[in-house]
Design an enzyme around this catalytic site. Structure first.
Site, short mmCIF file in Angstrom:
data_model
loop_
_atom_site.label_atom_id
_atom_site.label_comp_id
_atom_site.label_asym_id
_atom_site.label_seq_id
_atom_site.Cartn_x
_atom_site.Cartn_y
_atom_site.Cartn_z
N TYR A 1 0.93 -1.35 -0.06
CA TYR A 1 -0.24 -0.02 -0.04
C TYR A 1 0.88 1.42 0.11
CZ TYR A 1 -3.35 -3.43 1.67
OH TYR A 1 -4.11 -4.46 1.53
N GLY B 36 -8.66 -10.83 7.44
CA GLY B 36 -8.64 -10.23 6.32
C GLY B 36 -7.68 -10.71 5.34
N HIS C 252 0.05 -11.63 2.44
CA HIS C 252 0.68 -10.55 1.98
C HIS C 252 2.28 -11.06 2.04
CE1 HIS C 252 -2.55 -7.81 2.21
NE2 HIS C 252 -2.18 -7.22 0.92
N ARG D 117 -7.41 -16.86 2.45
CA ARG D 117 -8.53 -17.15 1.42
C ARG D 117 -8.45 -18.65 0.97
NH1 ARG D 117 -11.35 -13.30 -1.50
NH2 ARG D 117 -10.78 -11.06 -1.14
N TYR E 239 -17.06 -7.71 5.03
CA TYR E 239 -17.65 -6.56 4.99
C TYR E 239 -18.95 -6.32 3.86
CZ TYR E 239 -13.51 -7.20 1.72
OH TYR E 239 -12.64 -7.32 1.12
#
Length: 292
Positions: A23, A142, A147, A180, A198
């Site tokens: 990010y 999440g 990552h 995931r 969400y």
């Protein structure tokens, strides 16, 4: 190799030294904040699952090791938990710090600690700003852990980070960590489309790419495309790519057990339900209880 054969693992603007902060260009952080909404847009299933287990085990002090913009941490603060939030991305932490400032009139937010920290040096980093601290629970949710890519091709860094999560837990404490359903992505080349975390109000398309090297899946790239909204809240189509290590359920289960010395109680959920109740889940959620 021709240009159209090159696999770009980073969004434009992310520094060349690696993908630890995907990010870092700022754009992805801003769009991601829109994508996930605020703490009021967390699904009730998620909120009930997390807070229910925390309360069942009398957890009060929670370390969010992938706090991002602070949405999950705020949900826990609102529910009365004492929260310490860390992230390796300063761009994401800016959103969390801004959110805390905007809640400055709420006394519960006076105790919300937000600091930059790395999973690779987590115990030392935490000691630097909270000497002697250990936690009733650690959350890494999440799909955040994925990552962390496998630069040495033996998962040594992932294993070390999981051990660090265990180290900052009190005896009997809980680790919540997810990933995931990469098994399904590898088999089908598509991402299970439903969201469990969400209630996104924007039109979202996710393109899935699987990089296979020597017959082994090495990386999954998700290209997020968020369409413009009629109310103008998002004025133009936004696109960004995030890359993940494709953790398979069986191998990740073994790696987690080993991080706790094969002595922790290990429960696995599929989209917050018992594993055998969901045929093709979007996420697997692991809950580890550190031995007393």
């Amino acid at each position: 190799m021709s240009a159209d054969k090159v696999f770009h693992s980073r969004s434009e603007g992310i520094p060349s030294e690696g993908v630890k902060d995907q990010y870092a260009d700022g754009k992805a952080a801003r769009v991601w904040k829109k994508y996930i909404g605020d703490s009021n847009q967390r699904t009730q299933n998620y909120k009930d699952f997390l807070t229910g287990l925390l309360r069942k085990h009398n957890c009060v002090k929670v370390l969010d090791v992938a706090c991002g913009t602070g949405i999950d941490s705020m949900m826990l603060v609102d529910e009365g938990f004492k929260v310490v939030s860390v992230d390796a991305s300063d761009k994401m932490l800016k959103h969390a710090l801004k959110a805390r400032w905007e809640k400055r009139k709420d006394p519960r937010y006076d105790e919300w600690v937000i600091e930059e920290a790395s999973w690779e040096t987590l115990p030392r980093d935490v000691q630097s700003f909270m000497p002697g601290a250990t936690f009733d629970a650690v959350i890494c949710l999440g799909n955040s852990f994925a990552h962390l890519l496998d630069e040495y091709e033996d998962q040594r860094t992932q294993k070390m980070c999981l051990e660090n999560f265990a180290k900052v837990l009190k005896p009997g404490g809980l680790l919540f960590i997810d990933h995931r359903n990469y098994d399904a992505m590898i088999d089908s080349g598509a991402t299970p489309g439903h969201s469990i975390y969400y209630n996104c109000k924007y039109p979202v398309d996710i393109k899935t790419s699987v990089l296979v090297v020597g017959g082994k899946p090495e990386l999954v790239a998700l290209d997020y495309c968020i369409g413009a909204t009629a109310d103008g809240e998002i004025s133009e189509r936004s696109e960004f790519r995030l890359c993940y290590y494709p953790h398979k359920l069986d191998k990740f289960t073994v790696m987690l057990d080993e991080a706790f010395g094969n002595k922790a109680q290990h429960s696995i959920y599929a989209d917050f339900k018992p594993l055998d109740q969901v045929e093709n889940p979007a996420y697997y959620i692991h809950v580890m209880q550190k031995p007393l």
